[in-house]
Design an enzyme around this catalytic site. Sequence first.
Site, PDB file in Angstrom:
ATOM      1  N   ASP A 127       0.812  -1.231   0.000  1.00 17.62           N
ATOM      2  CA  ASP A 127       0.000   0.000   0.000  1.00 17.62           C
ATOM      3  C   ASP A 127       0.845   1.280   0.000  1.00 17.62           C
ATOM      4  OD1 ASP A 127      -2.062  -1.831   0.276  1.00 17.62           O
ATOM      5  OD2 ASP A 127      -2.239  -1.541   2.439  1.00 17.62           O
ATOM      6  N   GLU A 222      -9.508   0.381  -3.960  1.00 19.31           N
ATOM      7  CA  GLU A 222     -10.525  -0.317  -3.155  1.00 19.31           C
ATOM      8  C   GLU A 222     -11.099   0.550  -2.022  1.00 19.31           C
ATOM      9  OE1 GLU A 222      -8.708  -3.704  -1.270  1.00 19.31           O
ATOM     10  OE2 GLU A 222      -7.254  -2.472  -0.185  1.00 19.31           O
ATOM     11  N   HIS A 275      -5.562 -10.262  -4.703  1.00 17.11           N
ATOM     12  CA  HIS A 275      -4.296 -10.721  -4.124  1.00 17.11           C
ATOM     13  C   HIS A 275      -3.212 -11.050  -5.153  1.00 17.11           C
ATOM     14  CE1 HIS A 275      -7.141 -11.030  -0.834  1.00 17.11           C
ATOM     15  NE2 HIS A 275      -6.107 -10.918  -0.032  1.00 17.11           N
TER      16      HIS A 275
HETATM   17  O1  F6P Z   1      -2.369  -4.060   3.384  1.00 15.75           O
HETATM   18  C1  F6P Z   1      -2.193  -4.877   2.277  1.00 15.75           C
HETATM   19  C2  F6P Z   1      -3.523  -5.316   1.707  1.00 15.75           C
HETATM   20  O2  F6P Z   1      -3.250  -6.100   0.568  1.00 15.75           O
HETATM   21  C3  F6P Z   1      -4.491  -4.192   1.388  1.00 15.75           C
HETATM   22  O3  F6P Z   1      -4.193  -3.537   0.182  1.00 15.75           O
HETATM   23  C4  F6P Z   1      -5.793  -4.943   1.369  1.00 15.75           C
HETATM   24  O4  F6P Z   1      -6.893  -4.128   1.656  1.00 15.75           O
HETATM   25  C5  F6P Z   1      -5.603  -5.971   2.450  1.00 15.75           C
HETATM   26  O5  F6P Z   1      -4.213  -6.132   2.632  1.00 15.75           O
HETATM   27  C6  F6P Z   1      -6.225  -7.315   2.146  1.00 15.75           C
HETATM   28  O6  F6P Z   1      -6.074  -8.120   3.249  1.00 15.75           O
HETATM   29  P1  F6P Z   1      -6.361  -9.697   3.287  1.00 15.75           P
HETATM   30  O7  F6P Z   1      -5.162 -10.367   2.714  1.00 15.75           O
HETATM   31  O8  F6P Z   1      -6.551  -9.981   4.717  1.00 15.75           O
HETATM   32  O9  F6P Z   1      -7.575  -9.943   2.438  1.00 15.75           O
END
Ligand code: F6P
Length: 345
Positions: A127, A222, A275
């Site tokens: 981020d 997002e 992801h």
């Molecule tokens: O902080 C990194 C991040 O990938 C964010 O961009 C995203 O909102 C969050 O983690 C997603 O988290 P998780 O892997 O728990 O779904």
Amino acid sequence: MRAGVLTGGGDCPGLNAVIRAVARRLLEEGWEVVGVREGWRGLVEPKLEPLGPREISGILPRGGTIIGTSRTNPYKVEGGVDRALATIRDNGLNALVAIGGEDTLGVASRLNSEHDVRVVGVPKTIDNDLSGTDYTFGFDTAVYIATEAIDRLHTTAESHNRVMVVEVMGRHVGWIAVMSGIAGGADMILIPEQPVTVERACEEIRHRHHRGKDFSIVVVSEGYELRYESGETRTVAQEQRDQFGHVRLGGVGEVLAHEIEERTGYETRVTVLGHVQRGGTPTPRDRVLATRYGLKAADLVHERKFGQMAALHGDEIVDVSLQEATAELKKVPREWFDVASAFFG
Ligand code: F6P
């Protein structure tokens, strides 16, 4: 002397490169190094494992983290802090290297200031929202992946005369959206920091189509809150929160795509990168940055400079206090958005 290394929060490309650099430097200086498994959970439970030359061999280009990660917050687990302190004491950990984002490093900072835990930090997150450093490692890889996706979406958007909405990660800041949007030539970028209204976004798309372009690429972060001229706003997130109080984001792209299609009449599709942005091998830039951070963190341990975080200032690796680094989120400044918006519409 024995040092523990942990990785907390969402994984990100370059974690293993940091682990390798920390361990290589500390082993060379005569330290024993152990991996604390799954972030702070590994101290609360506890779960420790050796990190010797064999364990760290060949991990530089590998995505993810060989010691696992979690969003465990010892301050939110009953007796969590006491158990973590006991693990540190019982296992003779003279130092701890915490590799993480604002949540993991926020815990590191508290443990250091409230309980004198000898910890140094390394700024990790796709981020790029940590203040105190110009860039976190992992961000470059995420931007690279998002840019490649935008490039690919361009050709199919053009073939079908479609609007393509690309939803990228970034939580409450729009760094990935702005950087990949600039690099990929997005026609509209929507981020939390510079809230363009839905009406204005549609107007820009219409304008572009009126000047002969039959397709548009819209990048949405997002964390963008849908905003309307009426002043109404709409956040798209799931109710459940993690131990750090964060809601799970994702889904704004779908809502936005629907709005754009309804309001402009142009056929619209959405791609949620999710992801994919966090997986796989780090870019060379992230490998180098992660390696430099890792060496710096090991040096901070060796020099007993605890409560500090390795940081990038310009081209220099320096150290800043964990407190300073976790005090506030680093948001996208107006000037960056101006670069992006010069190409809207
Ligand atoms: O902080 C990194 C991040 O990938 C964010 O961009 C995203 O909102 C969050 O983690 C997603 O988290 P998780 O892997 O728990 O779904």
